[in-house]
Write a protein that holds these residues in place. Sequence first.
Motif, PDB file in Angstrom:
ATOM      1  N   ALA A  99       4.120 -22.221   6.221  1.00  0.00           N
ATOM      2  CA  ALA A  99       3.181 -22.409   5.112  1.00  0.00           C
ATOM      3  C   ALA A  99       2.117 -21.324   5.109  1.00  0.00           C
ATOM      4  O   ALA A  99       1.646 -20.886   6.168  1.00  0.00           O
ATOM      5  N   GLU A 100       1.726 -20.920   3.925  1.00  0.00           N
ATOM      6  CA  GLU A 100       0.705 -19.882   3.782  1.00  0.00           C
ATOM      7  C   GLU A 100      -0.604 -20.306   4.434  1.00  0.00           C
ATOM      8  O   GLU A 100      -1.308 -19.469   5.016  1.00  0.00           O
ATOM      9  N   THR A 101      -0.935 -21.589   4.381  1.00  0.00           N
ATOM     10  CA  THR A 101      -2.166 -22.057   5.019  1.00  0.00           C
ATOM     11  C   THR A 101      -2.108 -21.871   6.538  1.00  0.00           C
ATOM     12  O   THR A 101      -3.120 -21.577   7.171  1.00  0.00           O
ATOM     13  N   VAL A 102      -0.916 -22.020   7.107  1.00  0.00           N
ATOM     14  CA  VAL A 102      -0.734 -21.804   8.548  1.00  0.00           C
ATOM     15  C   VAL A 102      -0.889 -20.322   8.867  1.00  0.00           C
ATOM     16  O   VAL A 102      -1.568 -19.939   9.827  1.00  0.00           O
ATOM     17  N   ILE A 103      -0.295 -19.465   8.052  1.00  0.00           N
ATOM     18  CA  ILE A 103      -0.395 -18.018   8.256  1.00  0.00           C
ATOM     19  C   ILE A 103      -1.855 -17.566   8.184  1.00  0.00           C
ATOM     20  O   ILE A 103      -2.327 -16.809   9.038  1.00  0.00           O
ATOM     21  N   VAL A 104      -2.574 -18.047   7.190  1.00  0.00           N
ATOM     22  CA  VAL A 104      -3.979 -17.665   7.022  1.00  0.00           C
ATOM     23  C   VAL A 104      -4.804 -18.145   8.218  1.00  0.00           C
ATOM     24  O   VAL A 104      -5.654 -17.402   8.734  1.00  0.00           O
ATOM     25  N   ALA A 105      -4.558 -19.363   8.672  1.00  0.00           N
ATOM     26  CA  ALA A 105      -5.298 -19.884   9.831  1.00  0.00           C
ATOM     27  C   ALA A 105      -5.015 -19.054  11.078  1.00  0.00           C
ATOM     28  O   ALA A 105      -5.949 -18.677  11.804  1.00  0.00           O
ATOM     29  N   ILE A 106      -3.747 -18.742  11.331  1.00  0.00           N
ATOM     30  CA  ILE A 106      -3.405 -17.929  12.507  1.00  0.00           C
ATOM     31  C   ILE A 106      -4.066 -16.566  12.397  1.00  0.00           C
ATOM     32  O   ILE A 106      -4.666 -16.071  13.351  1.00  0.00           O
ATOM     33  N   SER A 107      -4.003 -15.962  11.231  1.00  0.00           N
ATOM     34  CA  SER A 107      -4.611 -14.644  11.016  1.00  0.00           C
ATOM     35  C   SER A 107      -6.113 -14.678  11.272  1.00  0.00           C
ATOM     36  O   SER A 107      -6.682 -13.722  11.804  1.00  0.00           O
ATOM     37  N   GLY A 108      -6.745 -15.777  10.920  1.00  0.00           N
ATOM     38  CA  GLY A 108      -8.186 -15.914  11.119  1.00  0.00           C
ATOM     39  C   GLY A 108      -8.578 -16.444  12.483  1.00  0.00           C
ATOM     40  O   GLY A 108      -9.757 -16.593  12.778  1.00  0.00           O
ATOM     41  N   GLY A 109      -7.591 -16.755  13.317  1.00  0.00           N
ATOM     42  CA  GLY A 109      -7.888 -17.250  14.653  1.00  0.00           C
ATOM     43  C   GLY A 109      -8.339 -18.693  14.698  1.00  0.00           C
ATOM     44  O   GLY A 109      -8.982 -19.121  15.648  1.00  0.00           O
ATOM     45  N   THR A 110      -7.982 -19.467  13.671  1.00  0.00           N
ATOM     46  CA  THR A 110      -8.355 -20.882  13.644  1.00  0.00           C
ATOM     47  C   THR A 110      -7.097 -21.744  13.764  1.00  0.00           C
ATOM     48  O   THR A 110      -5.985 -21.285  13.491  1.00  0.00           O
ATOM     49  N   THR A 111      -7.291 -22.980  14.145  1.00  0.00           N
ATOM     50  CA  THR A 111      -6.169 -23.912  14.269  1.00  0.00           C
ATOM     51  C   THR A 111      -5.754 -24.386  12.881  1.00  0.00           C
ATOM     52  O   THR A 111      -6.588 -24.883  12.130  1.00  0.00           O
ATOM     53  N   PRO A 112      -4.474 -24.229  12.549  1.00  0.00           N
ATOM     54  CA  PRO A 112      -4.021 -24.680  11.230  1.00  0.00           C
ATOM     55  C   PRO A 112      -4.139 -26.191  11.091  1.00  0.00           C
ATOM     56  O   PRO A 112      -3.991 -26.939  12.064  1.00  0.00           O
ATOM     57  N   THR A 113      -4.408 -26.646   9.880  1.00  0.00           N
ATOM     58  CA  THR A 113      -4.402 -28.071   9.581  1.00  0.00           C
ATOM     59  C   THR A 113      -3.123 -28.378   8.813  1.00  0.00           C
ATOM     60  O   THR A 113      -2.481 -27.489   8.260  1.00  0.00           O
ATOM     61  N   GLY A 114      -2.756 -29.646   8.803  1.00  0.00           N
ATOM     62  CA  GLY A 114      -1.590 -30.072   8.037  1.00  0.00           C
ATOM     63  C   GLY A 114      -0.259 -29.712   8.657  1.00  0.00           C
ATOM     64  O   GLY A 114       0.761 -29.691   7.962  1.00  0.00           O
ATOM     65  N   LEU A 115      -0.230 -29.424   9.947  1.00  0.00           N
ATOM     66  CA  LEU A 115       1.028 -29.122  10.612  1.00  0.00           C
ATOM     67  C   LEU A 115       1.869 -30.388  10.741  1.00  0.00           C
ATOM     68  O   LEU A 115       1.330 -31.483  10.940  1.00  0.00           O
ATOM     69  N   THR A 116       3.184 -30.224  10.665  1.00  0.00           N
ATOM     70  CA  THR A 116       4.060 -31.347  10.978  1.00  0.00           C
ATOM     71  C   THR A 116       3.950 -31.621  12.477  1.00  0.00           C
ATOM     72  O   THR A 116       3.414 -30.794  13.232  1.00  0.00           O
ATOM     73  N   ALA A 117       4.491 -32.738  12.916  1.00  0.00           N
ATOM     74  CA  ALA A 117       4.439 -33.064  14.347  1.00  0.00           C
ATOM     75  C   ALA A 117       5.166 -32.005  15.174  1.00  0.00           C
ATOM     76  O   ALA A 117       4.678 -31.595  16.241  1.00  0.00           O
ATOM     77  N   ASP A 118       6.319 -31.515  14.695  1.00  0.00           N
ATOM     78  CA  ASP A 118       7.060 -30.478  15.421  1.00  0.00           C
ATOM     79  C   ASP A 118       6.275 -29.172  15.449  1.00  0.00           C
ATOM     80  O   ASP A 118       6.205 -28.491  16.478  1.00  0.00           O
ATOM     81  N   GLU A 119       5.684 -28.794  14.320  1.00  0.00           N
ATOM     82  CA  GLU A 119       4.878 -27.573  14.267  1.00  0.00           C
ATOM     83  C   GLU A 119       3.678 -27.664  15.199  1.00  0.00           C
ATOM     84  O   GLU A 119       3.341 -26.707  15.895  1.00  0.00           O
ATOM     85  N   TYR A 132       2.990 -25.192  18.207  1.00  0.00           N
ATOM     86  CA  TYR A 132       1.732 -24.447  18.175  1.00  0.00           C
ATOM     87  C   TYR A 132       0.990 -24.605  19.505  1.00  0.00           C
ATOM     88  O   TYR A 132       0.534 -23.624  20.097  1.00  0.00           O
ATOM     89  N   ARG A 133       0.873 -25.844  19.972  1.00  0.00           N
ATOM     90  CA  ARG A 133       0.127 -26.087  21.209  1.00  0.00           C
ATOM     91  C   ARG A 133       0.796 -25.426  22.414  1.00  0.00           C
ATOM     92  O   ARG A 133       0.108 -24.877  23.277  1.00  0.00           O
ATOM     93  N   VAL A 134       2.132 -25.468  22.495  1.00  0.00           N
ATOM     94  CA  VAL A 134       2.835 -24.818  23.609  1.00  0.00           C
ATOM     95  C   VAL A 134       2.514 -23.325  23.629  1.00  0.00           C
ATOM     96  O   VAL A 134       2.172 -22.755  24.669  1.00  0.00           O
ATOM     97  N   VAL A 135       2.621 -22.684  22.480  1.00  0.00           N
ATOM     98  CA  VAL A 135       2.405 -21.236  22.423  1.00  0.00           C
ATOM     99  C   VAL A 135       0.947 -20.888  22.707  1.00  0.00           C
ATOM    100  O   VAL A 135       0.657 -20.006  23.526  1.00  0.00           O
ATOM    101  N   VAL A 136       0.018 -21.584  22.075  1.00  0.00           N
ATOM    102  CA  VAL A 136      -1.397 -21.267  22.265  1.00  0.00           C
ATOM    103  C   VAL A 136      -1.816 -21.510  23.715  1.00  0.00           C
ATOM    104  O   VAL A 136      -2.495 -20.668  24.319  1.00  0.00           O
ATOM    105  N   GLU A 137      -1.413 -22.627  24.291  1.00  0.00           N
ATOM    106  CA  GLU A 137      -1.777 -22.887  25.685  1.00  0.00           C
ATOM    107  C   GLU A 137      -1.140 -21.854  26.612  1.00  0.00           C
ATOM    108  O   GLU A 137      -1.788 -21.383  27.557  1.00  0.00           O
ATOM    109  N   SER A 138       0.104 -21.490  26.364  1.00  0.00           N
ATOM    110  CA  SER A 138       0.776 -20.487  27.195  1.00  0.00           C
ATOM    111  C   SER A 138       0.052 -19.154  27.145  1.00  0.00           C
ATOM    112  O   SER A 138      -0.161 -18.510  28.180  1.00  0.00           O
TER     113      SER A 138
END
Length: 196
Positions: free
Chosen positions: A107-127, A131-137
């Motif tokens: 989703a474009e909202t996810v791309i914009v959040a990642i680009s801005g260094g913020t946590t995306p909202t509205g992610l599905t449970a799988d997303e 997201y948490r696995v990658v960010v924590e890693s």
Amino acid sequence: MHPTSDDARQRPDRLPPLADHELTPQQQAAVQRISAGPRGSVFGPFVPLLRSPVAMEHLQELGAYLRFESPLPKALFEMAVLLTAHEREQEFEWNYHLPLARAAGVAETVIVAISGGTTPTGLTADESAAYRVVVESLRANRVSDATYEDAVARLGVQATIDLTVTAGYYSTLAMVMNLAQTPPPKPDPTAAPAGG
């Protein structure tokens, strides 16, 4: 990191493409093998990596598995690549994978959040699990028990491993390109702008 800063375009490429006459027989063979595969040519991180052709080929094989064979859903894979590109301040990977992420359904909202260094909202449970696995890693160099258990429950063990390997693989490519000062690809004028 904001995608493609003017600074990145102005830095000299320390390890630009080699001319055909500069290639060793081992490099020539590596170029032929990569060019015959799904990538079709040597570009991006493989340009500086060609200075170490054995490492380049092993990395290319891992990348080919992740991009073209892994059971990890493409949207989660591409989200992981964008997260890694952002965290490692790697503009080539960001710009190269941005249209792939959009095509995979990130989703474009996810791309914009990642680009801005913020946590995306509205992610599905799988997303959210991915997201948490990658960010924590990438940020903590470890994954909490809760994040691990959620990812395995939602994605499975293999996809969780492949997600982590994706972050590690693209971190390696980012480190090589940051060392080489590989310029980002020229923007596609037909691509929709971020946020649009």
